[in-house]
Design an enzyme around this catalytic site. Structure first.
Site, mmCIF file in Angstrom:
data_model
loop_
_atom_site.group_PDB
_atom_site.id
_atom_site.type_symbol
_atom_site.label_atom_id
_atom_site.label_comp_id
_atom_site.label_asym_id
_atom_site.label_seq_id
_atom_site.Cartn_x
_atom_site.Cartn_y
_atom_site.Cartn_z
ATOM 1 N N GLY A 1 1.050 -1.190 0.365
ATOM 2 C CA GLY A 1 -0.418 0.146 -0.158
ATOM 3 C C GLY A 1 0.721 1.411 -0.321
ATOM 4 N N ARG B 1 19.436 10.238 -3.093
ATOM 5 C CA ARG B 1 20.706 11.720 -2.165
ATOM 6 C C ARG B 1 21.560 10.957 -1.781
ATOM 7 N NH1 ARG B 1 16.811 16.707 -4.023
ATOM 8 N NH2 ARG B 1 16.670 16.551 -6.019
ATOM 9 N N ARG C 1 1.043 -4.890 -5.625
ATOM 10 C CA ARG C 1 0.343 -6.335 -5.097
ATOM 11 C C ARG C 1 1.403 -7.970 -5.675
ATOM 12 N NH1 ARG C 1 -2.687 -3.257 -1.647
ATOM 13 N NH2 ARG C 1 -1.459 -2.829 0.644
ATOM 14 N N ASP D 1 3.994 -4.092 6.665
ATOM 15 C CA ASP D 1 4.644 -5.390 7.492
ATOM 16 C C ASP D 1 4.685 -6.582 6.150
ATOM 17 O OD1 ASP D 1 4.704 -7.068 9.682
ATOM 18 O OD2 ASP D 1 2.846 -7.904 8.738
ATOM 19 N N THR E 1 4.225 2.883 6.376
ATOM 20 C CA THR E 1 2.604 3.305 6.469
ATOM 21 C C THR E 1 1.495 3.379 6.950
ATOM 22 O OG1 THR E 1 0.886 0.983 6.792
ATOM 23 C CG2 THR E 1 2.549 1.159 6.876
ATOM 24 N N ASP F 1 -0.665 3.018 8.439
ATOM 25 C CA ASP F 1 -1.444 2.465 9.453
ATOM 26 C C ASP F 1 -1.379 2.426 10.821
ATOM 27 O OD1 ASP F 1 -3.684 1.669 7.671
ATOM 28 O OD2 ASP F 1 -2.484 -0.058 7.008
ATOM 29 N N ASP G 1 1.449 0.569 12.233
ATOM 30 C CA ASP G 1 0.962 -0.622 12.484
ATOM 31 C C ASP G 1 1.956 -1.549 12.928
ATOM 32 O OD1 ASP G 1 1.101 -1.176 9.792
ATOM 33 O OD2 ASP G 1 -0.376 -2.642 9.891
ATOM 34 N N ARG H 1 -27.299 16.159 14.672
ATOM 35 C CA ARG H 1 -27.217 14.808 14.546
ATOM 36 C C ARG H 1 -25.894 13.987 14.806
ATOM 37 N NH1 ARG H 1 -27.717 15.807 8.268
ATOM 38 N NH2 ARG H 1 -30.305 15.594 7.287
ATOM 39 N N ARG I 1 -6.134 -0.728 9.090
ATOM 40 C CA ARG I 1 -6.583 -2.101 8.707
ATOM 41 C C ARG I 1 -6.584 -3.139 9.743
ATOM 42 N NH1 ARG I 1 -2.478 -4.863 4.853
ATOM 43 N NH2 ARG I 1 -0.969 -3.337 5.177
HETATM 44 P P1 ADP Z 1 1.839 -3.730 2.449
HETATM 45 O O1 ADP Z 1 3.492 -3.770 3.033
HETATM 46 O O2 ADP Z 1 1.991 -2.640 2.483
HETATM 47 O O3 ADP Z 1 1.167 -4.776 4.083
HETATM 48 P P2 ADP Z 1 0.985 -6.391 1.344
HETATM 49 O O4 ADP Z 1 1.120 -6.970 2.366
HETATM 50 O O5 ADP Z 1 0.268 -6.395 0.895
HETATM 51 O O6 ADP Z 1 1.432 -4.155 1.774
HETATM 52 O O7 ADP Z 1 2.191 -6.935 1.016
HETATM 53 C C1 ADP Z 1 2.954 -6.114 -0.426
HETATM 54 C C2 ADP Z 1 3.381 -7.200 -1.115
HETATM 55 O O8 ADP Z 1 5.048 -7.751 -0.877
HETATM 56 C C3 ADP Z 1 3.013 -8.895 -1.550
HETATM 57 O O9 ADP Z 1 2.308 -8.516 -2.597
HETATM 58 C C4 ADP Z 1 3.584 -9.396 -1.460
HETATM 59 O O10 ADP Z 1 4.564 -9.943 -2.902
HETATM 60 C C5 ADP Z 1 4.856 -8.763 -1.192
HETATM 61 N N1 ADP Z 1 4.642 -10.187 0.271
HETATM 62 C C6 ADP Z 1 3.922 -9.696 1.529
HETATM 63 N N2 ADP Z 1 3.983 -10.704 2.715
HETATM 64 C C7 ADP Z 1 4.903 -11.635 1.873
HETATM 65 C C8 ADP Z 1 5.194 -13.258 2.274
HETATM 66 N N3 ADP Z 1 5.229 -14.038 3.048
HETATM 67 N N4 ADP Z 1 6.773 -13.947 1.903
HETATM 68 C C9 ADP Z 1 7.070 -13.324 0.262
HETATM 69 N N5 ADP Z 1 6.541 -11.612 0.039
HETATM 70 C C10 ADP Z 1 5.649 -11.380 0.370
#
Ligand code: ADP
Length: 319
Positions: A11, A25, A72, A103, A125, A127, A129, A162, A171
């Site tokens: 994201g 840089r 993703r 994450d 992110t 979030d 989190d 209201r 999330r």
């Molecule tokens: P964010 O980084 O925002 O939490 P996602 O959870 O969609 O977003 O993860 C982003 C990308 O990271 C995924 O589309 C995938 O390519 C990779 N990824 C996520 N989890 C794993 C995992 N357990 N093993 C390998 N690649 C992962």
């Protein structure tokens, strides 16, 4: 280490561009070559990457989103996909990687590290989190966007008397709701970390009318439930007039705040220095106003708890 790459993944969040700019840089200032990988791990697998110079990251610090693009990738979750991605880096002599993401992206980096690719992660992110950092890049901007919406909804809620429900992102985590709710003077803040019942909410809203409050703001974290459904239910149970707004992806966009630009720049500088010094399998977090190294296995796979003191204060202030 003389050749590194930068990638944004998962994201997007405001401040990613500021982080890329700083990474590029700082690396150039240390005489390293920097590659930019397009569209997250999907671009790494496709070999979609190019050398960046100082000018290529000009005019982006103030922009939301990520000029590298993000995505993703299901293929990256497979060993074969990661092997293809790693081969694309080594074929170009790229020795290390700065990964900016949430994450999932940092978990992906951890698995890439198992194939011998050195990496340093940055928490990106909205979030907030991620364990091991007080703040993530993008959180402050998202909270300010949510706060701006709450301020505006307050005007119209007061005009009509209201109950205004505002659903914010986050999330499974209540940081955005708690922070924007407290700063926006919400009467009720619903987050996944703290149990609540509809009966309690209805009781509090009715009591507040008897105390002289003419209208109410209820902030709902997306992980705590649907503001639209809750609004309908409150109306049915109390007879109070309700309206619900789901803020959605507006919270992911916009010019990053000062805090996010500074955070992104500082974290990225520390990350690049660490990587060029051979450090790997770490995330750079921000703790007590300092950039710190956090072992990647500590940072990923767990959720950062909300600050219970903040929740308590929000409750006291909503009387
Ligand atoms: P964010 O980084 O925002 O939490 P996602 O959870 O969609 O977003 O993860 C982003 C990308 O990271 C995924 O589309 C995938 O390519 C990779 N990824 C996520 N989890 C794993 C995992 N357990 N093993 C390998 N690649 C992962």
């Amino acid at each position: 280490m003389k050749k590194i790459a930068v990638i944004t993944s998962g994201g997007d969040c405001p401040g990613m561009n500021a982080a890329i700019r700083a990474a590029v840089r700082v690396a150039l200032a240390h005489d390293a070559e920097v590659w930019g990988i397009k569209n997250g791990y999907a671009g790494m697998i496709a070999g979609d990457m190019r050398v960046l110079d100082s000018r290529s990251v000009g005019d982006i610090i103030q922009k939301g989103g990520t000029f590298l693009g993000t995505a993703r990738s299901e293929e990256f979750k497979t060993l074969a996909g990661r092997q293809k991605a790693a081969a694309n880096l080594t074929a170009r002599g790229i020795e290390g990687l700065i990964v900016i993401g949430g994450d999932g992206s940092l978990t992906g980096a951890r698995h890439l590290g198992e194939l011998g690719i050195k990496f340093v992660g940055l928490p990106g992110t909205i979030d907030n989190d991620i364990w091991g950092t007080d703040y993530t890049i993008g959180f402050d901007t998202a909270v300010n966007t949510a706060l701006d919406a709450i301020n505006k909804l307050r005007d119209t809620a007061s005009a009509h008397g209201r109950v205004m429900l505002v659903e914010v992102m986050g999330r499974a985590c209540g940081w955005i709701a708690l922070t924007a709710g407290l700063a926006g003077g919400a009467e009720i803040i619903l987050i996944p970390e703290e149990p609540f019942s509809e009966e309690e909410i209805c009781k509090k809203l009715l009591e507040s009318r008897t105390k002289g409050k003419q209208y109410s703001i209820v902030v709902v974290a997306e992980g705590a439930g649907s503001a639209i459904d809750l609004g309908k239910s409150i109306r049915a149970k109390t007879g109070l007039e309700t309206r619900a707004s789901v803020l959605g992806h507006i919270q992911r966009g916009g010019a990053p705040t000062v805090s996010d630009r500074l955070l992104a720049s500082r974290l990225a500088e520390t990350a690049v220095r660490a990587l060029l010094n051979g450090r790997t399998e770490i995330m750079i977090g921000y703790q007590c106003r300092q950039c710190v190294e956090v072992a990647i296995e500590d940072a990923v796979g767990k959720k950062k708890a909300i600050d219970p003191e903040l929740f308590r204060l929000a409750q006291v202030l909503s009387q």
